[in-house]
Design an enzyme around this catalytic site. Sequence first.
Site, PDB file in Angstrom:
ATOM      1  N   LYS A 196      -6.990   0.437 -19.949  1.00 19.90           N
ATOM      2  CA  LYS A 196      -7.104   0.190 -21.536  1.00 19.90           C
ATOM      3  C   LYS A 196      -6.219  -0.079 -22.133  1.00 19.90           C
ATOM      4  O   LYS A 196      -5.929  -1.228 -22.075  1.00 19.90           O
ATOM      5  CB  LYS A 196      -8.329   2.345 -21.697  1.00 19.90           C
ATOM      6  CG  LYS A 196      -8.668   2.079 -20.897  1.00 19.90           C
ATOM      7  CD  LYS A 196     -10.369   1.989 -20.727  1.00 19.90           C
ATOM      8  CE  LYS A 196     -11.712   1.640 -19.725  1.00 19.90           C
ATOM      9  NZ  LYS A 196     -11.199   3.130 -19.231  1.00 19.90           N
ATOM     10  N   TYR A 201     -14.770  11.607 -19.334  1.00 21.22           N
ATOM     11  CA  TYR A 201     -14.950  10.807 -19.610  1.00 21.22           C
ATOM     12  C   TYR A 201     -15.996  10.773 -18.612  1.00 21.22           C
ATOM     13  O   TYR A 201     -15.802  11.388 -17.351  1.00 21.22           O
ATOM     14  CB  TYR A 201     -13.913   9.753 -18.485  1.00 21.22           C
ATOM     15  CG  TYR A 201     -14.250   8.464 -18.110  1.00 21.22           C
ATOM     16  CD1 TYR A 201     -14.595   7.255 -18.518  1.00 21.22           C
ATOM     17  CD2 TYR A 201     -13.811   7.953 -16.475  1.00 21.22           C
ATOM     18  CE1 TYR A 201     -14.873   6.326 -18.311  1.00 21.22           C
ATOM     19  CE2 TYR A 201     -14.661   6.562 -15.947  1.00 21.22           C
ATOM     20  CZ  TYR A 201     -14.584   5.882 -17.857  1.00 21.22           C
ATOM     21  OH  TYR A 201     -14.740   4.884 -16.609  1.00 21.22           O
ATOM     22  N   ASP A 217      -5.556  13.346 -18.214  1.00 16.36           N
ATOM     23  CA  ASP A 217      -6.350  12.068 -18.456  1.00 16.36           C
ATOM     24  C   ASP A 217      -5.530  11.571 -19.717  1.00 16.36           C
ATOM     25  O   ASP A 217      -7.037  12.220 -20.390  1.00 16.36           O
ATOM     26  CB  ASP A 217      -7.410  11.556 -17.494  1.00 16.36           C
ATOM     27  CG  ASP A 217      -7.704  10.629 -18.190  1.00 16.36           C
ATOM     28  OD1 ASP A 217      -7.334   9.492 -18.477  1.00 16.36           O
ATOM     29  OD2 ASP A 217      -9.120   9.922 -17.495  1.00 16.36           O
ATOM     30  N   ARG A 245       1.101  -0.969   0.029  1.00 13.78           N
ATOM     31  CA  ARG A 245       0.223   0.431  -0.046  1.00 13.78           C
ATOM     32  C   ARG A 245       0.816   1.643   0.392  1.00 13.78           C
ATOM     33  O   ARG A 245       0.650   2.483  -0.162  1.00 13.78           O
ATOM     34  CB  ARG A 245      -0.902   0.441   1.402  1.00 13.78           C
ATOM     35  CG  ARG A 245      -1.755   1.236   1.290  1.00 13.78           C
ATOM     36  CD  ARG A 245      -3.133   1.181   1.868  1.00 13.78           C
ATOM     37  NE  ARG A 245      -2.412   0.681   3.743  1.00 13.78           N
ATOM     38  CZ  ARG A 245      -2.239   1.340   4.074  1.00 13.78           C
ATOM     39  NH1 ARG A 245      -2.258   2.642   4.180  1.00 13.78           N
ATOM     40  NH2 ARG A 245      -1.783   0.909   5.785  1.00 13.78           N
TER      41      ARG A 245
HETATM   42  C1  LIG Z   1     -12.034   3.754 -18.567  1.00 18.40           C
HETATM   43  C2  LIG Z   1     -11.484   5.229 -17.928  1.00 18.40           C
HETATM   44  C3  LIG Z   1     -11.397   5.911 -16.624  1.00 18.40           C
HETATM   45  C4  LIG Z   1     -11.511   4.530 -16.204  1.00 18.40           C
HETATM   46  O1  LIG Z   1     -10.443   3.495 -15.729  1.00 18.40           O
HETATM   47  P1  LIG Z   1     -10.879   1.915 -14.428  1.00 18.40           P
HETATM   48  O2  LIG Z   1      -9.435   1.919 -15.039  1.00 18.40           O
HETATM   49  O3  LIG Z   1     -12.237   2.062 -15.493  1.00 18.40           O
HETATM   50  O4  LIG Z   1     -11.109   3.389 -13.374  1.00 18.40           O
HETATM   51  C5  LIG Z   1     -10.918   7.121 -16.957  1.00 18.40           C
HETATM   52  N1  LIG Z   1     -10.450   7.634 -18.234  1.00 18.40           N
HETATM   53  C6  LIG Z   1     -10.903   7.451 -18.583  1.00 18.40           C
HETATM   54  C7  LIG Z   1     -10.900   8.503 -20.386  1.00 18.40           C
HETATM   55  C8  LIG Z   1     -11.241   5.947 -19.525  1.00 18.40           C
HETATM   56  O5  LIG Z   1     -11.171   5.406 -20.644  1.00 18.40           O
END
Ligand SMILES: *Cc1c(COP(=O)(O)O)cnc(C)c1O
Length: 379
Positions: free
Chosen positions: A197, A100, A172, A46
Amino acid sequence: MQKFTSKHTACVHSGTKKGSAGGINTPVDTSTAYNYLNREQQFYPRSMNIPNQQAVIEKLAMLENTETGLLFSSGMAAISSTLFSHLKPGDHLLVQRGIYGGTINLLQHDLQRMQIAWSYPENNTPGGFLNAVKPETKIVYLETPSNPLLEVIDLKGISALCREKSIFSVIDNTFASPINQNPANLGIDIVLHSATKYLGGHSDITAGVMLGSKAHVETIRQSAVNFGGSLNALMCHLLERSLKTLALRVEKQNANALALARFLRDHEKVKQVFYPGLATHPNHEIARRQMIDFGGMLSFETLDGDGQGLQKRLQMIQPALSLGGIETTIVSPALSSHSLISAEERAREGITDGLVRLSVGIEDVNDLTKDLSQALEVF
Ligand SMILES: *Cc1c(COP(=O)(O)O)cnc(C)c1O
């Protein structure tokens, strides 16, 4: 840490922590208890400092050209830990339009409850952001290319404005992946990814990552260890394994997506295609300037506006949530990422019920066009 200028080489070699037996991979160390006597650093999962976590972070920091970072159990853990490590009641967060849906839900459900204000700029240009900055603005939060319309915003322009106003900039970068865009090189402070992803890339891992300078990462770590969203060693191992082929996969996805975007643009049953690699995309020039390549995501609308019908007729391309895997998937944003948002808001953002989003995989592009052709011929 050895520096690699080639991303292909960095994917394979950077960060690997070889074990004592001479194996060429990072051994999986599942320990949650480590000897603590006479040690400078106390290891604990952690605390986000065990060897399997460090191996992944070093690889990703190399790919994003940042000093270091932290690994999380999901993309949302990375996003929420980053935001909540910096914000307090009375602060304001300025958020790009079109991010998102899960992140919007975090803002609406959790930030507001903690008396942290947030708002969108009038538009996503540097001028739009400048007009929307308030004295209490602590963070500018970005996501480009955006979901699902692939809007590309000017990162250099916005990061310069953030520097001038001493505002922390966070992006992001999930849709681009570190292969197609490196926001730290454009002046952005913190780069986030949902590793679920492209980084994981095989639709079988949930993880997240946050990357930046040592000083910024240290500030976020102090809260992140309390929030507890760390990633276990087995998942770190899978993620490290996936990252070795990240550049290969993403380059193939880029090439397939460009070919499919052109195919769909020229198809008589298709009304509109959104892909930053097409010259007709409103942000094509910005994308050419700041992206290395245009990515594997594209959206389109058919003339009949029946996105669900199209998905049901596809034979190989699978209707599925999530994105970034090696298999091509298709989704209706109105039924998935944007289902929690009101119909009026969706209409305002340009997300029609007929819009579908493709996450393009690494299959033979002829098989993909064949599948789309047969599904489009029907109406
Ligand atoms: C899927 C996604 C997230 C969230 O990610 P998780 O792994 O599902 O928590 C955040 N930003 C974007 C652009 C995403 O496609």
